[in-house]
Design a protein around this motif. Structure first.
Motif, mmCIF file in Angstrom:
data_model
loop_
_atom_site.group_PDB
_atom_site.id
_atom_site.type_symbol
_atom_site.label_atom_id
_atom_site.label_comp_id
_atom_site.label_asym_id
_atom_site.label_seq_id
_atom_site.Cartn_x
_atom_site.Cartn_y
_atom_site.Cartn_z
ATOM 1 N N GLY A 118 0.795 -1.220 0.000
ATOM 2 C CA GLY A 118 0.000 0.000 0.000
ATOM 3 C C GLY A 118 0.829 1.272 0.000
ATOM 4 O O GLY A 118 0.366 2.316 0.478
ATOM 5 N N LEU A 119 2.043 1.225 -0.588
ATOM 6 C CA LEU A 119 2.884 2.416 -0.663
ATOM 7 C C LEU A 119 2.190 3.499 -1.481
ATOM 8 O O LEU A 119 1.559 3.210 -2.504
ATOM 9 C CB LEU A 119 4.213 2.041 -1.328
ATOM 10 N N THR A 120 2.283 4.745 -1.029
ATOM 11 C CA THR A 120 1.633 5.868 -1.711
ATOM 12 C C THR A 120 2.660 6.944 -2.056
ATOM 13 O O THR A 120 3.820 6.866 -1.665
ATOM 14 C CB THR A 120 0.540 6.491 -0.843
ATOM 15 N N ARG A 121 2.189 7.975 -2.749
ATOM 16 C CA ARG A 121 3.071 9.091 -3.081
ATOM 17 C C ARG A 121 3.478 9.896 -1.860
ATOM 18 O O ARG A 121 4.394 10.721 -1.934
ATOM 19 C CB ARG A 121 2.380 10.010 -4.082
ATOM 20 N N TYR A 159 6.601 3.715 -10.209
ATOM 21 C CA TYR A 159 5.481 3.388 -9.327
ATOM 22 C C TYR A 159 4.631 4.638 -9.054
ATOM 23 O O TYR A 159 5.162 5.678 -8.654
ATOM 24 C CB TYR A 159 6.013 2.814 -8.014
ATOM 25 N N HIS A 160 3.324 4.521 -9.292
ATOM 26 C CA HIS A 160 2.428 5.683 -9.154
ATOM 27 C C HIS A 160 2.930 6.882 -9.964
ATOM 28 O O HIS A 160 2.695 8.026 -9.602
ATOM 29 C CB HIS A 160 2.258 6.099 -7.688
ATOM 30 N N ARG A 161 3.682 6.605 -11.023
ATOM 31 C CA ARG A 161 4.292 7.626 -11.878
ATOM 32 C C ARG A 161 5.241 8.548 -11.106
ATOM 33 O O ARG A 161 5.471 9.681 -11.483
ATOM 34 C CB ARG A 161 3.222 8.446 -12.608
ATOM 35 N N GLY A 162 5.775 8.019 -10.012
ATOM 36 C CA GLY A 162 6.825 8.752 -9.322
ATOM 37 C C GLY A 162 6.595 8.929 -7.830
ATOM 38 O O GLY A 162 5.659 9.612 -7.424
ATOM 39 N N ALA A 169 14.798 5.962 -16.643
ATOM 40 C CA ALA A 169 14.154 7.268 -16.519
ATOM 41 C C ALA A 169 15.093 8.221 -15.803
ATOM 42 O O ALA A 169 15.988 7.787 -15.060
ATOM 43 C CB ALA A 169 12.843 7.147 -15.739
ATOM 44 N N PHE A 170 14.903 9.509 -16.042
ATOM 45 C CA PHE A 170 15.571 10.530 -15.235
ATOM 46 C C PHE A 170 14.675 10.818 -14.040
ATOM 47 O O PHE A 170 13.540 11.285 -14.207
ATOM 48 C CB PHE A 170 15.800 11.800 -16.056
ATOM 49 N N TRP A 171 15.162 10.506 -12.853
ATOM 50 C CA TRP A 171 14.357 10.687 -11.640
ATOM 51 C C TRP A 171 15.289 11.100 -10.509
ATOM 52 O O TRP A 171 16.015 10.295 -9.949
ATOM 53 C CB TRP A 171 13.607 9.397 -11.279
ATOM 54 N N GLN A 172 15.288 12.406 -10.217
ATOM 55 C CA GLN A 172 16.230 12.929 -9.240
ATOM 56 C C GLN A 172 15.856 12.498 -7.822
ATOM 57 O O GLN A 172 14.685 12.543 -7.441
ATOM 58 C CB GLN A 172 16.256 14.460 -9.306
#
Length: 334
Positions: free
Chosen positions: A82-85, A108-111, A146-149
């Motif tokens: 159940g991890l969320t943003r 995940y969840h688009r970030g 992906a680029f994800w800082q």
């Protein structure tokens, strides 16, 4: 303890370098973080308490596990939990862990936010910094990502105390690359804490100017075009930093053949690689045609064979390299 601010569009994030730096983790989580998914590997030898409710998710070691299947495994585990943003991912490990966990966090969840706790020298000076994440395909290394800082990076030098000698030496292959990038002069004269911090500063300046590798950032791949080909063709028998060391010598040989650098500059490359007792030859059994084909698939390749090469104005991206010259340069590192 040294803090380096890594600027990215609209904000910056801290990279903390020093012995015991992992103890700063709770203060580095995004404000309001509810829970943390810790991604690591068994046998890492270092843990870090995020100070909030958390669950540990183990992934397998080695490049064979750096796949979309592992990303799917993590995302499905997080969904079940159940991890969320409003939560955060913390990656504890070397470059493989931060690459995979970072890509899973980006997807995940688009970030969701991610904090990297680098436990290898290679991860500290390169993989954990700058937001590049990804996994391998059978066709090549790091072809999907992906680029994800990250929200922050922790470089606890205590992790290096128990690092196997080969892993530590491999990290110096990545560090050696920075010697030839802007700001790398004098790197050899610093103690390890300052070396790591200076590498981060160099990378941070380049990333700030070109976050998504539209041009300048590609010079951070100096030595990597052949390195990635060696890793793929050799089924990752060499560690990444070891392959980069060979790639640096190949890039120098190719630059000399193209008239970009002198014999003295090539010798400097060899001196630095030798200083760290790193490999200086392409492993036996790897076919030139296979290596050239793999180098042609490199992410930088927009117009024929493309390399980051040293020259009078420093390392630059050179496109359209004659395949026969590239082949001849392979002979220089055989």
């Amino acid at each position: 303890m040294i803090t380096v601010e890594v600027p990215v569009p609209g904000r910056s994030y801290p990279a903390i370098v020093g012995r015991g730096a992992r103890r700063e983790l709770p203060a580095l989580l995004p404000e309001g973080t509810g829970r943390v998914a810790v991604v690591t590997q068994r046998g890492i030898g270092m843990t870090a308490d995020p100070g909030v409710e958390h669950r540990v998710f183990h992934i397998e070691a080695g490049e064979d596990a750096k796949t979309l299947r592992t990303v799917e495994y993590l995302c499905r585990q997080w969904a079940t939990w159940g991890l969320t943003r409003a939560d955060c991912v913390v990656a504890i490990g070397g470059g493989m862990v931060t690459d995979v966990a970072g890509f899973a966090a980006a997807s995940y969840h688009r970030g969701v936010p991610v904090v990297h706790v680098a436990t290898t020298l290679l991860g500290m000076v390169d993989a954990a910094i700058g937001g590049k994440t990804g996994v391998n395909l059978p066709e090549g290394k790091n072809l999907v990502g992906a680029f994800w800082q990250p929200s922050a990076v922790v470089c606890d030098l205590e992790a290096l105390d128990t690092l196997p000698a080969r892993e530590l030496r491999g990290g110096y292959g990545e560090l050696a690359k920075y010697r030839f990038l802007p700001g790398g002069e004098g790197l050899d004269d610093l103690d390890l804490e300052e070396q790591v911090a200076q590498c981060i500063r160099i990378k941070a300046a380049i990333v700030a100017a070109d976050e998504r590798e539209g041009g300048l950032r590609a010079i951070l791949n100096y030595g990597h075009t052949l390195a990635h080909a060696i890793e793929t063709a050799g089924e990752y028998d060499l560690r990444h930093g070891e392959a980069v060391a060979v790639g640096l010598l190949y890039a120098a040989a190719l630059a000399r053949r193209l008239g970009r650098i002198s014999d003295e500059r090539v010798a400097l490359h060899h001196d630095i690689v030798a200083r760290y007792e790193l490999p200086d030859r392409v492993p036996e059994g790897l076919d030139d045609d296979k290596l050239l084909s793999l180098m042609g698939r490199d992410k930088k390749a927009l117009d024929g064979l493309t390399f980051a090469l040293d020259g009078e104005d420093g390392v630059e991206i050179v496109t359209g390299v004659d395949p026969e010259i590239a082949r001849a340069a392979l002979g220089d590192v055989r």
